[in-house]
Design a protein around this motif. Structure first.
Motif, mmCIF file in Angstrom:
data_model
loop_
_atom_site.group_PDB
_atom_site.id
_atom_site.type_symbol
_atom_site.label_atom_id
_atom_site.label_comp_id
_atom_site.label_asym_id
_atom_site.label_seq_id
_atom_site.Cartn_x
_atom_site.Cartn_y
_atom_site.Cartn_z
ATOM 1 N N ASN A 84 0.974 -1.188 -0.151
ATOM 2 C CA ASN A 84 -0.132 -0.002 0.015
ATOM 3 C C ASN A 84 0.826 1.280 -0.087
ATOM 4 O OD1 ASN A 84 -2.208 -1.523 -0.038
ATOM 5 N ND2 ASN A 84 -2.793 -1.381 2.376
ATOM 6 N N ASP A 85 1.917 1.466 0.674
ATOM 7 C CA ASP A 85 2.712 2.514 0.753
ATOM 8 C C ASP A 85 3.930 2.342 -0.172
ATOM 9 O OD1 ASP A 85 1.262 3.627 2.597
ATOM 10 O OD2 ASP A 85 2.486 3.721 4.258
ATOM 11 N N ASP A 86 3.978 1.227 -0.945
ATOM 12 C CA ASP A 86 5.320 1.314 -1.855
ATOM 13 C C ASP A 86 6.513 1.260 -1.120
ATOM 14 O OD1 ASP A 86 6.380 0.736 -4.322
ATOM 15 O OD2 ASP A 86 6.777 2.956 -4.766
ATOM 16 N N ILE A 87 6.663 0.253 -0.343
ATOM 17 C CA ILE A 87 7.833 0.152 0.645
ATOM 18 C C ILE A 87 8.338 -1.289 0.221
ATOM 19 C CG2 ILE A 87 8.786 -0.069 3.125
ATOM 20 C CD1 ILE A 87 6.274 1.743 3.830
ATOM 21 N N SER A 88 9.583 -1.222 0.144
ATOM 22 C CA SER A 88 10.201 -2.705 -0.160
ATOM 23 C C SER A 88 10.680 -3.362 1.143
ATOM 24 C CB SER A 88 11.495 -2.415 -1.036
ATOM 25 O OG SER A 88 12.718 -3.002 -0.469
ATOM 26 N N PHE A 89 10.379 -4.617 1.240
ATOM 27 C CA PHE A 89 10.829 -5.089 2.555
ATOM 28 C C PHE A 89 12.197 -5.241 2.628
ATOM 29 C CE2 PHE A 89 12.066 -9.304 4.382
ATOM 30 C CZ PHE A 89 11.965 -8.922 5.853
ATOM 31 N N GLY A 90 13.158 -5.484 1.627
ATOM 32 C CA GLY A 90 14.516 -5.385 1.744
ATOM 33 C C GLY A 90 14.918 -3.949 2.297
ATOM 34 N N GLU A 91 14.468 -2.928 1.859
ATOM 35 C CA GLU A 91 14.692 -1.582 2.654
ATOM 36 C C GLU A 91 14.409 -1.616 4.260
ATOM 37 O OE1 GLU A 91 14.282 2.236 0.499
ATOM 38 O OE2 GLU A 91 12.682 0.808 -0.579
ATOM 39 N N VAL A 92 13.159 -2.102 4.614
ATOM 40 C CA VAL A 92 13.025 -2.243 5.907
ATOM 41 C C VAL A 92 13.790 -2.878 6.760
ATOM 42 C CG1 VAL A 92 11.325 -2.780 7.551
ATOM 43 C CG2 VAL A 92 10.304 -1.668 5.382
ATOM 44 N N LEU A 93 14.076 -4.204 6.125
ATOM 45 C CA LEU A 93 15.118 -5.340 6.999
ATOM 46 C C LEU A 93 16.527 -4.392 6.991
ATOM 47 C CD1 LEU A 93 15.505 -7.958 8.032
ATOM 48 C CD2 LEU A 93 16.086 -8.903 5.803
ATOM 49 N N GLY A 94 16.861 -3.916 5.816
ATOM 50 C CA GLY A 94 18.220 -3.228 5.771
ATOM 51 C C GLY A 94 18.381 -2.030 6.751
ATOM 52 N N GLY A 95 17.177 -1.523 6.951
ATOM 53 C CA GLY A 95 17.325 -0.387 7.930
ATOM 54 C C GLY A 95 17.335 -0.749 9.355
ATOM 55 N N LEU A 96 17.027 -2.049 9.650
ATOM 56 C CA LEU A 96 16.569 -2.625 11.012
ATOM 57 C C LEU A 96 17.875 -2.009 11.809
ATOM 58 C CD1 LEU A 96 14.873 -3.696 13.174
ATOM 59 C CD2 LEU A 96 15.540 -5.863 12.182
ATOM 60 N N PRO A 97 19.155 -2.346 11.586
ATOM 61 C CA PRO A 97 20.277 -2.175 12.468
ATOM 62 C C PRO A 97 20.480 -0.671 12.912
ATOM 63 C CG PRO A 97 21.001 -3.426 10.555
ATOM 64 C CD PRO A 97 19.670 -3.105 10.316
ATOM 65 N N MET A 98 19.783 0.335 12.329
ATOM 66 C CA MET A 98 20.082 1.800 12.436
ATOM 67 C C MET A 98 18.719 2.223 13.129
ATOM 68 S SD MET A 98 22.097 0.763 9.900
ATOM 69 C CE MET A 98 21.072 1.122 8.620
ATOM 70 N N ALA A 99 17.765 1.356 13.347
ATOM 71 C CA ALA A 99 16.469 1.751 13.890
ATOM 72 C C ALA A 99 16.423 2.441 15.109
ATOM 73 C CB ALA A 99 15.700 0.628 13.938
ATOM 74 N N VAL A 100 15.357 3.309 15.484
ATOM 75 C CA VAL A 100 15.223 4.060 16.588
ATOM 76 C C VAL A 100 13.847 3.628 17.356
ATOM 77 C CG1 VAL A 100 15.009 6.149 17.647
ATOM 78 C CG2 VAL A 100 16.750 6.000 16.146
ATOM 79 N N ILE A 101 13.537 3.588 18.601
ATOM 80 C CA ILE A 101 12.669 2.799 19.089
ATOM 81 C C ILE A 101 11.603 4.011 19.338
ATOM 82 C CG2 ILE A 101 11.703 2.102 21.241
ATOM 83 C CD1 ILE A 101 14.164 0.374 21.701
ATOM 84 N N VAL A 102 10.448 3.692 18.956
ATOM 85 C CA VAL A 102 9.339 4.943 19.243
ATOM 86 C C VAL A 102 8.514 4.492 20.318
ATOM 87 C CG1 VAL A 102 7.287 5.879 18.082
ATOM 88 C CG2 VAL A 102 9.455 5.503 16.588
ATOM 89 N N GLU A 103 8.236 3.397 20.217
ATOM 90 C CA GLU A 103 7.361 2.845 21.294
ATOM 91 C C GLU A 103 7.584 1.337 21.434
ATOM 92 O OE1 GLU A 103 3.388 5.817 20.807
ATOM 93 O OE2 GLU A 103 3.177 3.665 20.017
ATOM 94 N N GLU A 104 7.720 0.747 22.898
ATOM 95 C CA GLU A 104 7.749 -0.611 22.796
ATOM 96 C C GLU A 104 6.571 -1.312 23.648
ATOM 97 O OE1 GLU A 104 11.171 -2.969 25.425
ATOM 98 O OE2 GLU A 104 11.770 -1.814 23.597
ATOM 99 N N TYR A 105 6.171 -2.474 23.150
ATOM 100 C CA TYR A 105 4.860 -3.111 23.818
ATOM 101 C C TYR A 105 5.462 -4.656 24.164
ATOM 102 C CZ TYR A 105 3.101 0.412 20.412
ATOM 103 O OH TYR A 105 3.101 1.531 19.560
ATOM 104 N N GLN A 106 6.038 -4.540 25.531
ATOM 105 C CA GLN A 106 6.514 -5.710 26.099
ATOM 106 C C GLN A 106 5.351 -6.948 26.389
ATOM 107 O OE1 GLN A 106 9.327 -7.160 26.644
ATOM 108 N NE2 GLN A 106 10.613 -5.351 26.209
#
Length: 109
Positions: A30-52
């Motif tokens: 729907n948002d024209d986002i590639s899974f590869g890009e999301v997976l590739g960005g995971l190491p530099m990700a910043v937490i917005v909210e955590e739901y333990q």
């Protein structure tokens, strides 16, 4: 400080123990986002909210950047029935009307 949940998710993803939910596939398309890009960005990700305590298993909403520098929010989780596999639950381009300029805080309603 790194969250234990995020560190575990990143480690599982680095090992290739990753899946995408059906909802996640729909939202990526729907948002024209590639899974590869999301997976590739995971190491530099910043937490917005955590739901333990999420009922299906702990998950974390992350702010990530796409290859073109555009913002994306990705919800990654560990299902109770598959804790050795990280799941991309959803990913979307955040609405600037609903988020702070850095996309890390929800605007008050």
């Amino acid at each position: 400080m790194m969250s234990t949940l995020l560190a575990g998710i990143q480690q599982l993803a680095a090992r290739g123990n990753v899946r995408v939910s059906a909802h996640g596939f729909d939202e990526l398309a729907n948002d024209d986002i590639s899974f590869g890009e999301v997976l590739g960005g995971l190491p530099m990700a910043v937490i917005v909210e955590e739901y333990q305590d999420y009922h299906k298993g702990p998950c974390v909403l992350l702010f990530q950047l796409l290859d073109d520098g555009g913002p994306v929010h990705a919800l990654w989780g560990l299902a109770k029935n598959a804790p050795d596999m990280v799941t991309l639950i959803t990913a979307y381009r955040p609405d600037p009307e609903k988020w702070s300029p850095d996309f890390l805080r929800r605007k008050p309603k």
